[in-house]
Structure formats: structure tokens, C-alpha cells
Design an enzyme around this catalytic site. Sequence first.
Site, short mmCIF file in Angstrom:
data_model
loop_
_atom_site.label_atom_id
_atom_site.label_comp_id
_atom_site.label_asym_id
_atom_site.label_seq_id
_atom_site.Cartn_x
_atom_site.Cartn_y
_atom_site.Cartn_z
N LYS A 63 0.83 -1.21 0.00
CA LYS A 63 0.00 0.00 0.00
C LYS A 63 0.87 1.27 0.00
CE LYS A 63 -2.20 0.49 3.84
NZ LYS A 63 -2.00 1.67 4.68
N ARG A 115 -10.84 3.35 9.31
CA ARG A 115 -10.50 2.02 9.80
C ARG A 115 -11.70 1.38 10.51
NH1 ARG A 115 -4.81 3.02 9.74
NH2 ARG A 115 -3.41 1.62 10.68
N ARG A 147 11.02 -8.19 6.58
CA ARG A 147 11.27 -6.77 6.31
C ARG A 147 12.31 -6.19 7.26
NH1 ARG A 147 6.22 -2.71 5.95
NH2 ARG A 147 5.96 -3.21 8.16
N ARG A 174 11.27 -3.92 12.66
CA ARG A 174 10.26 -3.24 13.50
C ARG A 174 9.74 -4.23 14.53
NH1 ARG A 174 5.85 -0.06 9.89
NH2 ARG A 174 4.48 -1.03 11.40
N ARG A 218 -1.68 -8.64 13.95
CA ARG A 218 -1.90 -7.44 13.14
C ARG A 218 -2.75 -7.77 11.92
NH1 ARG A 218 3.62 -5.39 11.41
NH2 ARG A 218 2.54 -3.62 10.52
#
Length: 220
Positions: free
Chosen positions: A14, A88, A127, A160, A171
Site C-alpha cells: 500500500k 478504519r 522486512r 520493526r 496485526r
Amino acid sequence: MTCWLIFGAPGSGKGTQSSLLVDRFSLRHISTGELLREAIKRETSLGSKAKEFVDQGKLVPDELVIGMVEERFNEANEGKYILDGFPRTPLQAEKLEELFTRLKVRKGAAIFLTMPTEVLVRRLVGRRICKSCGRSYHVESLPPKQFGICDYCGGELYQRSDDREEVVANRLEAYSANEVKLRQFYSEKGRAVEVNGNRGVEEVFADIKAAARVESEGVI
Ligand code: AMP
């Protein structure tokens, strides 16, 4: 003014697709996550209220985020926008419709980027991000030339805390529960478009451009 919305799970690309829309069509990018992080950094009153939620990866209460988005659109509402990270919840979606109607904003498509869960997990867990410049890498598909070091600025790469395997599943689950409701909301209004995000960046972008009618001012 026209405003498009973009939805996609963490790791769906995104962010990359939003940057392309900004670069190639001069859309302005509004990300509620970024606005909140900025408010927290500047220690505004909104920032201090939002901090504990953002730190824990929980949704900030609707009234705070809705107020923030209203303020942002009241300040400047000319041109073309891509809204990322908002709405959201169904209440946020309702309020956004009211706001667009009140400000006479043309309602562009709501773009939903789709991606198989196993691909999302692999992307997120692998990542790595540069501490200095924020560039993203991937341990398998986009490794830096030198292990743990950013190719561009020599900064240190890190994972992260919410990209750790044990957090990623939560998540993704939280995202998909909300997405179902939002997709229904925009489908009923005839503005939901689904784009398969599991392809090359340019292919995905070409589909977004066509499906969301970015060149024809969002009229769908
Ligand atoms: P993001 O950068 O979009 O992943 O957002 C980072 C964090 O900001 C989220 O984990 C939430 O705590 C908060 N946040 C961003 N957008 C919203 C929203 N529309 N509603 C509630 N909380 C949000």
C-alpha cells in the site's frame, strides 16, 4: 477536489502504491498513521492522547482520529488526494462520507489491495528498515549489498518490533476483521475496487490506475 481511498493489509504494498500515485499523478498523500506519529513527536494535545494507543498498535479512539481528519480537510481541500489508513472503522467511514458531502469533495474509488496471507507474513517477517533514512529491505527478495547496512546511506537496518513473527498474525487478523466491514460499506456505494497486489509493482499500479479512474478525475 477528488479523494481516493486505499486499503491494504500491512505488507500489501500500500505504501509503495501510494507513493507512485503521488509521484505520477501529483496526488497528495494523507496518512493518518503519519499524522498521528507527527502529533506525538510534536507533543500536541492530540499527540499525548493518541500516544498510548499508537505505541501498543491499538486503534486510536474514533473521535480523535475523525477530528484530526476533519481539521486536515478543512485546512486545504483543493486538488487530488489519496487517503491512507483512514477510515478504519464503520463510524469513521460514515463520518468521512458526511465530511466529503459537506466539503463537496468528489468521492473517488476505495481501492482494496489483496494479497494471500502467507505472502504477507513472509513479507513482514523478512522486512528490515533503515534507522536513518527509513528505506525498506527484505532479507530474501531485496537484501542490502552488505548485511545489516543500508545501500543508500550506510545506516543500520533493524526489524520493526511489530514485524516479529509472533505479532504479525495479530496485526493481520485485526486488519482483516475491519476490512470486511469497510469493503461492504464501499461495495454498497458502488465505489469498492479490488486489485490483486500479488504481482510486480508496475502491474499492480497499472490496475489501480485503470480501476480507480485516476486519470478521469475519479468518476466511476
Ligand atoms: P499506520 O501507519 O497506518 O499503520 O498507523 C499507525 C497507528 O496509528 C495504528 O496502529 C493506530 O494506532 C493509529 N491509527 C492510524 N490510523 C488510524 C485510524 N484511522 N483509526 C484509529 N487509529 C489509527
